[in-house]
Design an enzyme around this catalytic site. Structure first.
Site, PDB file in Angstrom:
ATOM      1  N   LYS A  62       0.850  -1.211   0.000  1.00 42.92           N
ATOM      2  CA  LYS A  62       0.000   0.000   0.000  1.00 42.92           C
ATOM      3  C   LYS A  62       0.879   1.253   0.000  1.00 42.92           C
ATOM      4  O   LYS A  62       0.666   2.173  -0.784  1.00 42.92           O
ATOM      5  CB  LYS A  62      -0.880   0.009   1.244  1.00 42.92           C
ATOM      6  N   ASN A  63       1.904   1.283   0.869  1.00 41.29           N
ATOM      7  CA  ASN A  63       2.685   2.504   1.057  1.00 41.29           C
ATOM      8  C   ASN A  63       3.707   2.736  -0.042  1.00 41.29           C
ATOM      9  O   ASN A  63       4.374   3.769  -0.060  1.00 41.29           O
ATOM     10  CB  ASN A  63       3.328   2.524   2.443  1.00 41.29           C
ATOM     11  N   ARG A 123      -4.789  10.940   4.113  1.00 39.52           N
ATOM     12  CA  ARG A 123      -3.759  11.973   4.130  1.00 39.52           C
ATOM     13  C   ARG A 123      -2.738  11.778   3.002  1.00 39.52           C
ATOM     14  O   ARG A 123      -2.145  12.739   2.530  1.00 39.52           O
ATOM     15  CB  ARG A 123      -3.073  12.048   5.465  1.00 39.52           C
ATOM     16  N   CYS A 157      -4.694  12.982  12.657  1.00 37.52           N
ATOM     17  CA  CYS A 157      -5.418  11.702  12.538  1.00 37.52           C
ATOM     18  C   CYS A 157      -5.269  11.007  13.888  1.00 37.52           C
ATOM     19  O   CYS A 157      -4.665  11.529  14.806  1.00 37.52           O
ATOM     20  CB  CYS A 157      -4.842  10.857  11.401  1.00 37.52           C
ATOM     21  N   ARG A 179       0.659  14.905  12.824  1.00 35.54           N
ATOM     22  CA  ARG A 179       1.187  14.628  11.483  1.00 35.54           C
ATOM     23  C   ARG A 179       1.158  15.867  10.585  1.00 35.54           C
ATOM     24  O   ARG A 179       0.491  15.899   9.567  1.00 35.54           O
ATOM     25  CB  ARG A 179       0.439  13.464  10.846  1.00 35.54           C
ATOM     26  N   PRO A 180       1.894  16.916  10.967  1.00 29.50           N
ATOM     27  CA  PRO A 180       1.935  18.136  10.136  1.00 29.50           C
ATOM     28  C   PRO A 180       2.658  17.906   8.815  1.00 29.50           C
ATOM     29  O   PRO A 180       3.185  16.814   8.572  1.00 29.50           O
ATOM     30  CB  PRO A 180       2.720  19.103  11.017  1.00 29.50           C
ATOM     31  N   ASP A 209       4.934  20.408   7.623  1.00 22.93           N
ATOM     32  CA  ASP A 209       5.898  21.518   7.551  1.00 22.93           C
ATOM     33  C   ASP A 209       7.157  21.166   6.749  1.00 22.93           C
ATOM     34  O   ASP A 209       7.696  21.984   6.011  1.00 22.93           O
ATOM     35  CB  ASP A 209       6.286  21.974   8.961  1.00 22.93           C
ATOM     36  N   ASP A 264       4.954   0.821  12.022  1.00 24.97           N
ATOM     37  CA  ASP A 264       3.742   0.161  11.505  1.00 24.97           C
ATOM     38  C   ASP A 264       3.610  -1.289  11.955  1.00 24.97           C
ATOM     39  O   ASP A 264       2.592  -1.918  11.675  1.00 24.97           O
ATOM     40  CB  ASP A 264       3.705   0.226   9.964  1.00 24.97           C
ATOM     41  N   ILE A 314       8.085   7.385  16.895  1.00 19.82           N
ATOM     42  CA  ILE A 314       7.780   8.103  15.656  1.00 19.82           C
ATOM     43  C   ILE A 314       6.508   8.935  15.775  1.00 19.82           C
ATOM     44  O   ILE A 314       6.471  10.101  15.382  1.00 19.82           O
ATOM     45  CB  ILE A 314       7.625   7.100  14.468  1.00 19.82           C
ATOM     46  N   ARG A 353      -8.406  -0.656   4.695  1.00 21.61           N
ATOM     47  CA  ARG A 353      -7.506   0.328   4.074  1.00 21.61           C
ATOM     48  C   ARG A 353      -6.166  -0.299   3.718  1.00 21.61           C
ATOM     49  O   ARG A 353      -5.490   0.141   2.808  1.00 21.61           O
ATOM     50  CB  ARG A 353      -7.250   1.487   5.043  1.00 21.61           C
TER      51      ARG A 353
HETATM   52  C1  EPZ Z   1       4.258   7.073   6.227  1.00 19.68           C
HETATM   53  O1  EPZ Z   1       3.509   8.127   6.825  1.00 19.68           O
HETATM   54  C2  EPZ Z   1       3.329   5.869   6.196  1.00 19.68           C
HETATM   55  N1  EPZ Z   1       2.163   6.173   5.367  1.00 19.68           N
HETATM   56  C3  EPZ Z   1       2.890   5.506   7.611  1.00 19.68           C
HETATM   57  O2  EPZ Z   1       2.116   4.306   7.517  1.00 19.68           O
HETATM   58  C4  EPZ Z   1       4.138   5.212   8.453  1.00 19.68           C
HETATM   59  O3  EPZ Z   1       3.743   4.953   9.774  1.00 19.68           O
HETATM   60  C5  EPZ Z   1       5.072   6.426   8.414  1.00 19.68           C
HETATM   61  O4  EPZ Z   1       5.409   6.739   7.024  1.00 19.68           O
HETATM   62  C6  EPZ Z   1       6.379   6.174   9.169  1.00 19.68           C
HETATM   63  O5  EPZ Z   1       7.054   5.093   8.612  1.00 19.68           O
HETATM   64  C7  EPZ Z   1       2.278   6.050   4.021  1.00 19.68           C
HETATM   65  O6  EPZ Z   1       3.329   5.706   3.502  1.00 19.68           O
HETATM   66  C8  EPZ Z   1       1.049   6.338   3.211  1.00 19.68           C
HETATM   67  P1  EPZ Z   1       6.437  10.475   8.203  1.00 19.68           P
HETATM   68  P2  EPZ Z   1       4.108   9.640   6.785  1.00 19.68           P
HETATM   69  O7  EPZ Z   1       6.307  11.721   7.390  1.00 19.68           O
HETATM   70  O8  EPZ Z   1       4.838   9.852   5.526  1.00 19.68           O
HETATM   71  C9  EPZ Z   1       6.492  13.856  11.521  1.00 19.68           C
HETATM   72  C10 EPZ Z   1       0.251   2.929   7.824  1.00 19.68           C
HETATM   73  O9  EPZ Z   1      -0.194   2.383   8.843  1.00 19.68           O
HETATM   74  N2  EPZ Z   1       6.394  14.809  10.411  1.00 19.68           N
HETATM   75  O10 EPZ Z   1       7.633   9.594   7.986  1.00 19.68           O
HETATM   76  O11 EPZ Z   1       2.992  10.562   7.125  1.00 19.68           O
HETATM   77  C11 EPZ Z   1       5.232  12.991  11.665  1.00 19.68           C
HETATM   78  O12 EPZ Z   1       4.265  13.684  12.429  1.00 19.68           O
HETATM   79  C12 EPZ Z   1       0.725   4.370   7.885  1.00 19.68           C
HETATM   80  O13 EPZ Z   1       0.359   2.368   6.695  1.00 19.68           O
HETATM   81  C13 EPZ Z   1       6.457  16.173  10.699  1.00 19.68           C
HETATM   82  O14 EPZ Z   1       6.584  16.579  11.862  1.00 19.68           O
HETATM   83  O15 EPZ Z   1       5.130   9.574   8.010  1.00 19.68           O
HETATM   84  C14 EPZ Z   1       5.771  11.770  12.370  1.00 19.68           C
HETATM   85  O16 EPZ Z   1       5.845  12.026  13.755  1.00 19.68           O
HETATM   86  C15 EPZ Z   1       0.489   4.988   9.260  1.00 19.68           C
HETATM   87  N3  EPZ Z   1       6.377  17.075   9.664  1.00 19.68           N
HETATM   88  C16 EPZ Z   1       7.191  11.618  11.785  1.00 19.68           C
HETATM   89  O17 EPZ Z   1       7.526  12.892  11.220  1.00 19.68           O
HETATM   90  C17 EPZ Z   1       6.250  16.669   8.344  1.00 19.68           C
HETATM   91  O18 EPZ Z   1       6.197  17.543   7.439  1.00 19.68           O
HETATM   92  C18 EPZ Z   1       7.312  10.575  10.686  1.00 19.68           C
HETATM   93  O19 EPZ Z   1       6.297  10.858   9.750  1.00 19.68           O
HETATM   94  C19 EPZ Z   1       6.177  15.271   8.080  1.00 19.68           C
HETATM   95  C20 EPZ Z   1       6.256  14.363   9.119  1.00 19.68           C
END
Ligand code: EPZ
Length: 430
Positions: free
Chosen positions: A22-23, A100, A124, A129-130, A132, A314, A336, A407
Site C-alpha cells: 500500500k505505502n 492523508r 489523525c 502529522r503536520p 511543515d 507500523d 515516531i 484500508r
Molecule cells: C508514512 O507516513 C506511512 N504512510 C505511515 O504508515 C508510516 O507509519 C510512516 O510513514 C512512518 O514510517 C504512508 O506511507 C502512506 P512520516 P508519513 O512523514 O509519511 C512527523 C500505515 O499504517 N512529520 O515519515 O505521514 C510525523 O508527524 C501508515 O500504513 C512532521 O513533523 O510519516 C511523524 O511524527 C500509518 N512534519 C514523523 O515525522 C512533516 O512535514 C514521521 O512521519 C512530516 C512528518
C-alpha cells in the site's frame, strides 16, 4: 459498518500470499501525474486507500483503466494512468481528510503545472502529522506557499529550482513529495536525512524508469538531476513488508507455521531478528519466508520503533500483541508518532497486563490467557493487533469498525481462513 468475528484457539498453518505494498502504491500512483504518457502499475493491492487515490486522480483529470490480473497465480490488479491534461488542480478537503496520502499530488502538480490548492490533511488518530517539512522544502525550491481556509495554495513562477535540502526528520512522505517535485526541477536537488524505507526505493525505480535521474537509492542522501520531461513506464509494485510482518506475527502468536509467499526478507530484518530472539524459527527462501513457532515457549523482548532500517512503527501494535502471552516482560517504546497506543485499552479489556508510562512507553507482562470480547478498531495497524489477540483469546472476539483494516489488508479474512483461522466478516448495514 462491518464487523469481524473470531473464535480463538486455532494454530495457523499453511501459505499466505503477500500483496503489493500500500505505502509504495500510493506515491507510485501520484508519480504518474508527472507525465502526459501512460504509467502502468502491476501487482497493485485491492484496498480502499487505492480506490480513494484513484478517485482523487480522476477528479484531477487522469484517465484510469483497471484490469484483473494474476501475479504468481495470485489474483491482483493492474492499473494504467494517463493525464494528458488536468481538469482541476484542487485536492479537496473531502478527499484529503479521508486519506492523508492524498498530499502526494503536491509535488507532481507543482512540478508539472506550477500550481495546486491542497486541503491540509489535519491530524489523525495516531498524531498531529503536520506537513511543515514538505512545505519548507518546496519553498526552498522556489514555490510560494500560502495557507488559507485550511488549504495550501502553492505556486511557482516558471519551474521549481534544484536546492540543497536537509530534513529535520527523515519523513517518508516528505521524501516522496520532494523526490517527485525535483525530477522536473531546473538543476540538481540534494536531500539530506532522506527516509530510506523500501517503498521509497520502489518510487525511485519507477521515476528512473520514467526518465528521471535519481541516485542514492537506499541511502539517506538522494541526488536528483532535473530533466525537462518524463515518459511513461510499466512497474511492478514491491511486496508489502508490513502485511508480511503482520502475518508473521499471526503465525508466531498462534504457535503455528506459515509460509509467506512473495515476502522479501531483506525489507524485514529488524522485526525478523526480534522474532528469532523470542524463539521463533524464521527461514528465508528465494521468494518467501517460513515462520515456525510450533510448540515454542516464546520469550518477551523489548521493542523501540525507529526510522528504517530500525523497527517499523507500523509493526509496533502487532508485536505488542505478540508480547501479551510471551514469557516475562517486554518494554515497547514508540518514537515516531505521539499517540500510537490506542490498541492498548482494547487489549486490556481482553485480559492483557500492560502498563503505559506517558505516551511513548508501555511495559507488557505475559499472561497465560486472553479472553474474547467486543473491541473497537481505531487505526489501521491497531486494528490488526486486535485481530491477533482475537486469534488466541478464549471464546469469541468481535472487532468493530473494520473499515480501518480494509484500508491496508487485502482479503484479510480469506487469507487468515486459508491457514485455519475461525474468522468471518459480519456485514452490517451502514
Ligand atoms: C508514512 O507516513 C506511512 N504512510 C505511515 O504508515 C508510516 O507509519 C510512516 O510513514 C512512518 O514510517 C504512508 O506511507 C502512506 P512520516 P508519513 O512523514 O509519511 C512527523 C500505515 O499504517 N512529520 O515519515 O505521514 C510525523 O508527524 C501508515 O500504513 C512532521 O513533523 O510519516 C511523524 O511524527 C500509518 N512534519 C514523523 O515525522 C512533516 O512535514 C514521521 O512521519 C512530516 C512528518
Amino acid at each position: 459498518m462491518d464487523k469481524i468475528k473470531i473464535i480463538g484457539g486455532k494454530k495457523l498453518n499453511g501459505k499466505i500470499y503477500i500483496s503489493g505494498a500500500k505505502n509504495a502504491a500510493l506515491p507510485l500512483i501520484c508519480a504518474s501525474l508527472l507525465t502526459d504518457e501512460t504509467v502502468t502499475l502491476t501487482n497493485m493491492p485491492m484496498l480502499s486507500d487505492i480506490t480513494a487515490m484513484n478517485a482523487l486522480l480522476a477528479e484531477l483529470g487522469t484517465q484510469i483503466d483497471s484490469f484483473d490480473d494474476f501475479v504468481d497465480e495470485h489474483p491482483t490488479k493492474t492499473y494504467s494512468y494517463r493525464t494528458p491534461k488536468f481538469k482541476s488542480l484542487v485536492a479537496p478537503y473531502d478527499f484529503v481528510r479521508k486519506m492523508r496520502a492524498s498530499y502526494y499530488v503536491l509535488g507532481p502538480l507543482l512540478a508539472r503545472e506550477g500550481h495546486i490548492e491542497l486541503s491540509l490533511p489535519g491530524g489523525c488518530a495516531i498524531g498531529a502529522r503536520p506537513m511543515d517539512i514538505h512545505l519548507s522544502a518546496l519553498e526552498q525550491m522556489g514555490a510560494k506557499i500560502e495557507i488559507k481556509n485550511g488549504y495550501v495554495h502553492a505556486d511557482v513562477d516558471g519551474r521549481l529550482k534544484g536546492a540543497h535540502i536537509i530534513f529535520r526528520i527523515a519523513s517518508v512522505g516528505a521524501t516522496c513529495n520532494i523526490l517527485m517535485a525535483a525530477t522536473l526541477a531546473e538543476g540538481t536537488t540534494t536531500i539530506e536525512n532522506a527516509a530510506k524505507e523500501p517503498e521509497i526505493g520502489d518510487l525511485i525505480d519507477l521515476l528512473n524508469a520514467m526518465g528521471a535521474k535519481i541516485s542514492g537509492k537506499d541511502t539517506s542522501i538522494l541526488t536528483i538531476e532535473g530533466v525537462d520531461k518524463l515518459h511513461g513506464a510499466r512497474h511492478k509494485v514491491i511486496a508489502d513488508r508490513i502485511e508480511a510482518g503482520s502475518y508473521a506475527v499471526a503465525a508466531a502468536i498462534t504457535r503455528g507455521n506459515i509460509e509467506l509467499i512473495n515476502a522479501q526478507a531483506a525489507t524485514l530484518q529488524t522485526p525478523l531478528n526480534i522474532l528469532r530472539s523470542m524463539g521463533v524459527t524464521v527461514e528465508e527462501k528465494e521468494n518467501s519466508l517460513i515462520i515456525d513457532a510450533q510448540d515454542r515457549e516464546l520469550e518477551g523482548k523489548d521493542i523501540m520503533t525507529d526510522f528504517y532500517p530500525g523497527f517499523p512503527t507500523d509493526l509496533q501494535a502487532q508485536f505488542l500483541a505478540l508480547m501479551l502471552t510471551a514469557k516475562g516482560a517486554s518494554m515497547v517504546t514508540e518514537t515516531i508518532f505521539e499517540n500510537r497506543f490506542m490498541h492498548i485499552p482494547e487489549l486490556l479489556r481482553m485480559g492483557a497486563n500492560i502498563n503505559v508510562h506517558g505516551h511513548a512507553s508501555a511495559i507488557v507482562r505475559g499472561v497465560d490467557k486472553l479472553y474474547g470480547a467486543p473491541v473497537m478498531a481505531t487505526d489501521l495497524r491497531a486494528s490488526f493487533a486486535l485481530i491477533l489477540a482475537g486469534l488466541i483469546a478464549e471464546g469469541e472476539t468481535i472487532v468493530n469498525r473494520v473499515y480501518h483494516l480494509d484500508r491496508g489488508y487485502e482479503h484479510l479474512e480469506q487469507k487468515l481462513k486459508g491457514v485455519g483461522a475461525d474468522i468471518e466478516r459480519i456485514k452490517e448495514p451502514d
